[in-house]
Design a protein around this motif. Sequence first.
Motif, PDB file in Angstrom:
ATOM      1  N   VAL A  76      16.711  11.454  -3.932  1.00 60.89           N
ATOM      2  CA  VAL A  76      17.597  10.762  -4.994  1.00 60.89           C
ATOM      3  C   VAL A  76      17.243  11.557  -6.011  1.00 60.89           C
ATOM      4  CG1 VAL A  76      16.255   8.966  -6.443  1.00 60.89           C
ATOM      5  CG2 VAL A  76      16.737   8.350  -4.542  1.00 60.89           C
ATOM      6  N   PHE A  77      16.082  12.395  -5.816  1.00 58.85           N
ATOM      7  CA  PHE A  77      15.402  13.245  -7.426  1.00 58.85           C
ATOM      8  C   PHE A  77      16.432  14.540  -6.841  1.00 58.85           C
ATOM      9  CE2 PHE A  77      12.351  10.343  -8.662  1.00 58.85           C
ATOM     10  CZ  PHE A  77      12.848  10.476  -9.920  1.00 58.85           C
ATOM     11  N   SER A  78      16.381  14.904  -6.041  1.00 60.36           N
ATOM     12  CA  SER A  78      17.825  16.225  -5.864  1.00 60.36           C
ATOM     13  C   SER A  78      19.198  15.850  -6.277  1.00 60.36           C
ATOM     14  CB  SER A  78      17.760  16.781  -4.937  1.00 60.36           C
ATOM     15  OG  SER A  78      18.786  16.287  -4.176  1.00 60.36           O
ATOM     16  N   ARG A  79      19.704  14.633  -6.373  1.00 60.42           N
ATOM     17  CA  ARG A  79      20.781  14.273  -7.094  1.00 60.42           C
ATOM     18  C   ARG A  79      20.712  14.117  -7.864  1.00 60.42           C
ATOM     19  NH1 ARG A  79      24.056  15.798  -3.139  1.00 60.42           N
ATOM     20  NH2 ARG A  79      21.789  17.274  -2.260  1.00 60.42           N
ATOM     21  N   LEU A  80      20.345  13.231  -8.454  1.00 60.71           N
ATOM     22  CA  LEU A  80      19.087  12.925  -9.534  1.00 60.71           C
ATOM     23  C   LEU A  80      20.127  14.643 -11.166  1.00 60.71           C
ATOM     24  CD1 LEU A  80      17.033  10.134 -10.694  1.00 60.71           C
ATOM     25  CD2 LEU A  80      19.343  10.031 -11.152  1.00 60.71           C
ATOM     26  N   LEU A  81      19.070  15.360 -10.060  1.00 63.40           N
ATOM     27  CA  LEU A  81      19.078  16.823 -10.953  1.00 63.40           C
ATOM     28  C   LEU A  81      20.836  17.237 -10.733  1.00 63.40           C
ATOM     29  CD1 LEU A  81      15.521  17.779 -10.245  1.00 63.40           C
ATOM     30  CD2 LEU A  81      16.525  18.737 -12.533  1.00 63.40           C
ATOM     31  N   ARG A  82      21.561  17.039  -9.734  1.00 63.45           N
ATOM     32  CA  ARG A  82      22.767  17.539 -10.447  1.00 63.45           C
ATOM     33  C   ARG A  82      23.649  17.364 -10.724  1.00 63.45           C
ATOM     34  NH1 ARG A  82      24.343  20.408  -4.594  1.00 63.45           N
ATOM     35  NH2 ARG A  82      22.810  22.017  -4.889  1.00 63.45           N
ATOM     36  N   ILE A 121      13.167   9.678   0.831  1.00 60.36           N
ATOM     37  CA  ILE A 121      13.844   8.710  -0.175  1.00 60.36           C
ATOM     38  C   ILE A 121      13.828   9.782  -1.724  1.00 60.36           C
ATOM     39  CG2 ILE A 121      14.724   6.888  -1.064  1.00 60.36           C
ATOM     40  CD1 ILE A 121      13.774   5.517   1.724  1.00 60.36           C
ATOM     41  N   MET A 122      12.320  10.149  -1.787  1.00 59.81           N
ATOM     42  CA  MET A 122      12.341  10.738  -3.686  1.00 59.81           C
ATOM     43  C   MET A 122      12.530  11.672  -3.001  1.00 59.81           C
ATOM     44  SD  MET A 122       8.257   8.663  -3.812  1.00 59.81           S
ATOM     45  CE  MET A 122       7.017   9.501  -2.750  1.00 59.81           C
ATOM     46  N   THR A 123      12.758  12.706  -2.516  1.00 55.92           N
ATOM     47  CA  THR A 123      13.170  13.968  -2.930  1.00 55.92           C
ATOM     48  C   THR A 123      14.254  13.701  -3.204  1.00 55.92           C
ATOM     49  OG1 THR A 123      13.292  14.502  -0.501  1.00 55.92           O
ATOM     50  CG2 THR A 123      10.760  15.139  -1.813  1.00 55.92           C
ATOM     51  N   ILE A 164       6.474  16.725  -6.012  1.00 54.12           N
ATOM     52  CA  ILE A 164       6.449  14.831  -4.695  1.00 54.12           C
ATOM     53  C   ILE A 164       6.182  15.571  -3.209  1.00 54.12           C
ATOM     54  CG2 ILE A 164       7.744  13.150  -3.617  1.00 54.12           C
ATOM     55  CD1 ILE A 164      10.345  14.350  -5.703  1.00 54.12           C
ATOM     56  N   LYS A 165       6.320  16.848  -2.773  1.00 57.29           N
ATOM     57  CA  LYS A 165       5.899  16.682  -2.219  1.00 57.29           C
ATOM     58  C   LYS A 165       4.208  16.697  -1.772  1.00 57.29           C
ATOM     59  CE  LYS A 165       8.800  20.170  -0.560  1.00 57.29           C
ATOM     60  NZ  LYS A 165       8.588  20.728   0.493  1.00 57.29           N
ATOM     61  N   SER A 224       1.085  -1.698   0.094  1.00 61.37           N
ATOM     62  CA  SER A 224       0.150   0.024   0.044  1.00 61.37           C
ATOM     63  C   SER A 224       0.596   1.590   0.043  1.00 61.37           C
ATOM     64  CB  SER A 224      -1.129  -0.016   1.409  1.00 61.37           C
ATOM     65  OG  SER A 224      -1.858   1.209   1.031  1.00 61.37           O
ATOM     66  N   PHE A 225       1.989   1.210   0.985  1.00 60.90           N
ATOM     67  CA  PHE A 225       3.263   2.659   1.000  1.00 60.90           C
ATOM     68  C   PHE A 225       3.350   2.230  -0.104  1.00 60.90           C
ATOM     69  CE2 PHE A 225       2.477   2.434   5.938  1.00 60.90           C
ATOM     70  CZ  PHE A 225       2.331   3.412   5.624  1.00 60.90           C
ATOM     71  N   LEU A 226       3.893   1.503  -0.756  1.00 61.08           N
ATOM     72  CA  LEU A 226       5.221   1.786  -2.113  1.00 61.08           C
ATOM     73  C   LEU A 226       3.610   2.331  -3.476  1.00 61.08           C
ATOM     74  CD1 LEU A 226       7.491  -1.416  -1.799  1.00 61.08           C
ATOM     75  CD2 LEU A 226       8.058   1.571  -1.485  1.00 61.08           C
ATOM     76  N   ARG A 227       2.377   1.973  -3.558  1.00 56.77           N
ATOM     77  CA  ARG A 227       1.741   1.668  -4.875  1.00 56.77           C
ATOM     78  C   ARG A 227       0.850   3.522  -4.142  1.00 56.77           C
ATOM     79  NH1 ARG A 227      -3.207  -0.748  -3.228  1.00 56.77           N
ATOM     80  NH2 ARG A 227      -1.529  -3.264  -3.846  1.00 56.77           N
ATOM     81  N   GLY A 228       1.624   4.312  -3.777  1.00 55.70           N
ATOM     82  CA  GLY A 228       1.659   5.334  -2.509  1.00 55.70           C
ATOM     83  C   GLY A 228       2.415   6.044  -2.984  1.00 55.70           C
ATOM     84  N   ALA A 229       3.733   5.357  -3.052  1.00 55.81           N
ATOM     85  CA  ALA A 229       4.565   6.734  -3.723  1.00 55.81           C
ATOM     86  C   ALA A 229       4.970   6.240  -5.359  1.00 55.81           C
ATOM     87  CB  ALA A 229       6.076   6.126  -2.298  1.00 55.81           C
ATOM     88  N   GLY A 230       4.707   5.356  -5.540  1.00 52.43           N
ATOM     89  CA  GLY A 230       4.442   5.383  -6.868  1.00 52.43           C
ATOM     90  C   GLY A 230       3.812   6.293  -7.402  1.00 52.43           C
ATOM     91  N   SER A 231       2.940   5.993  -7.325  1.00 54.31           N
ATOM     92  CA  SER A 231       1.324   7.190  -7.514  1.00 54.31           C
ATOM     93  C   SER A 231       2.372   8.740  -7.683  1.00 54.31           C
ATOM     94  CB  SER A 231       0.107   6.833  -6.991  1.00 54.31           C
ATOM     95  OG  SER A 231      -0.794   6.138  -6.847  1.00 54.31           O
ATOM     96  N   THR A 232       3.021   8.905  -5.751  1.00 55.42           N
ATOM     97  CA  THR A 232       3.338  10.702  -5.993  1.00 55.42           C
ATOM     98  C   THR A 232       4.096  10.833  -6.965  1.00 55.42           C
ATOM     99  OG1 THR A 232       3.117  10.115  -3.725  1.00 55.42           O
ATOM    100  CG2 THR A 232       4.463  11.378  -4.266  1.00 55.42           C
ATOM    101  N   LEU A 233       5.148   9.954  -7.079  1.00 56.45           N
ATOM    102  CA  LEU A 233       6.510  10.086  -7.756  1.00 56.45           C
ATOM    103  C   LEU A 233       5.712  10.381  -9.541  1.00 56.45           C
ATOM    104  CD1 LEU A 233       9.288  10.685  -7.403  1.00 56.45           C
ATOM    105  CD2 LEU A 233       9.438   7.614  -8.001  1.00 56.45           C
ATOM    106  N   LEU A 234       4.766   9.794 -10.299  1.00 58.20           N
ATOM    107  CA  LEU A 234       4.774   9.624 -10.874  1.00 58.20           C
ATOM    108  C   LEU A 234       3.328  10.839 -11.007  1.00 58.20           C
ATOM    109  CD1 LEU A 234       3.893   8.399 -13.658  1.00 58.20           C
ATOM    110  CD2 LEU A 234       1.822   7.863 -13.379  1.00 58.20           C
ATOM    111  N   ILE A 235       3.158  11.062 -10.680  1.00 61.85           N
ATOM    112  CA  ILE A 235       1.846  13.049 -11.095  1.00 61.85           C
ATOM    113  C   ILE A 235       3.289  13.226 -10.956  1.00 61.85           C
ATOM    114  CG2 ILE A 235       0.899  13.888  -9.347  1.00 61.85           C
ATOM    115  CD1 ILE A 235      -0.818  11.663  -8.180  1.00 61.85           C
ATOM    116  N   ALA A 236       4.179  13.919  -9.994  1.00 58.00           N
ATOM    117  CA  ALA A 236       4.744  14.817  -9.520  1.00 58.00           C
ATOM    118  C   ALA A 236       6.136  14.886 -10.553  1.00 58.00           C
ATOM    119  CB  ALA A 236       6.401  14.343  -8.635  1.00 58.00           C
ATOM    120  N   LEU A 237       6.488  13.393 -11.276  1.00 61.57           N
ATOM    121  CA  LEU A 237       6.981  13.608 -12.799  1.00 61.57           C
ATOM    122  C   LEU A 237       6.336  14.077 -13.661  1.00 61.57           C
ATOM    123  CD1 LEU A 237       8.944  10.503 -12.040  1.00 61.57           C
ATOM    124  CD2 LEU A 237       9.989  12.681 -12.213  1.00 61.57           C
TER     125      LEU A 237
END
Lengths: 247, 281
Positions: B224-230, B220-222, B179-180, B23-36
């Motif tokens: 990872v993505f801040s590092r990827l953008l760097r 974790i999500m924020t 993401i937030k 349930s958490f991971l599905r939620g996190a996945g949705s969050t990430l997809l919406i943010a991206l």
Amino acid sequence: MNRDAILEVKHLSKSFGANAVLKDIDFVVHPGDVTSIIGSSGSGKSTLLRCINLLETPTSGDVVFHGDSVVDKKVNAAAYRAKVGMVFQSFNLFNNMSVLENCIIGQTKVLKRNKEEAKEKAMQYLTKVGMNPYINAKPRQLSGGQKQRVAIARALAMEPEILLFDEPTSALDPEMVGEVLEVMRGLANEGMTMLVVTHEMAFARDVSNHVVYMADGVICEEGSPSDIFENPQNARTKDFLARFRAK
Amino acid sequence: MSSTLPTDYWARVVYLVTHYSASFLRGAGSTLLIALVGTFVGCLIGFAVGIVQTIPVSKQDSIIKRALLFIVKLILNIYVEVFRGTPMIVQAMFIYFGAMQYLGITMGMWFAAFFIVSINTGAYMAETVRGGILSIDPGQTEGAKAIGMTHFQTMLYVIFPQTLRNIIPQIGNNLIINIKDSSVLSVIGVIELYYAAKQTAGAYYWWFEAMTVAMVLYLIMTFVFSRLLRFWESKLDGPASFDLATTDQLAHTSGNYSYPGEGSFDKERNIETDVNGGRDK
């Protein structure tokens, strides 16, 4: 009249608000001419060059290129500029591209040359200015003199009919001025038509065949280098040159 | 599930992670997809709006062109001000319920989420892009014009790439905010990470524990993505050094190559390995 002139500037005036920078400027450039425009800072030399290239819109008067006016609204300014090269005081190389890409982009996008031909031409002109070893460098990695030589190669790669130089050595350290002037001297010897705004009096005297002295937005005097430098008629020209000799 | 439930904090967190990870991971996945998706589409909107807003107008242009630009710029300004000036949580309900009641459109969860986040990000990005374009030295535009480029070519090849590089930190900011802040979409029933955490918390009244899991996942999500953008930024900057291109064969052996049509990498290797320097063949 003057059908053989490349460029004619007729009664050109330019004002920024109430400030009249150019007042009724007239002169002619013929193929192969190397014309130097000299004068104090603020005399309107650079504005004149920018008006010729339509980077500034003249307030009144005309710029005629091969017999056709270019200041008319219907004239395609981009197509005209492609035939008139410009070298800037601050180089204006594209910071996001390498040296080679700087010299290719205009050829492929504006002149629609194919990649191979554009690369060949770019290499040809970069070699001419001695910058061929630096094709992979970005502008930020080059010295001022090197940047200006690349900027000249970029302009040459478009194979313009006339090349405008806007104080090309003014932003350079003294030891870098020489390498840029050397390139310009070479171009002049090859018969390139050039219009040079400069503070390099030696260049104006030795390389150009026509010198224009400007002050306060008007042409005070023009003539051959020997006329201007050895036998100036206008009091302001005399004054200006005397100050330069004093340095 | 008949065994007794844990009573201390850590045991409860572990319990939630082991029993509700899907349930958490599905939620996190949705969050990430919406943010991206929201950030990506928002950037496209932002670039389009920012570019239109910086189209230069001169008195030389025809009255039709000037009038048209004035109207378009006015509409875009209203869009930017309205969506920057109101909270996303209110916009979400306003758009979702407005569309349902008065237009008879019931938006799907995904469409509503993408639409609201995109249009919100677009309003912010428009200003960022406008600022990014204005920050580029005017000499770049003049250099491009001087070789005969049109306004469109100048933007596409010279200004746009430099603007993009300069605003990556701001794109990163927007992605992290999205993401937030996609959590506010829970008010219109979008099942993202916060919604999932809330449901789990409600089942046991373990708010602190459930929110701990949500906090860690958001972080974790924020991060990872801040590092990827760097990383993307440094890639766009290119290497700090450059190779001198030369036809000098001695120089080739010291690692300089890529002179067009001369020393390709293969050729260089041949010179090194072939005692004859490849000349006697």
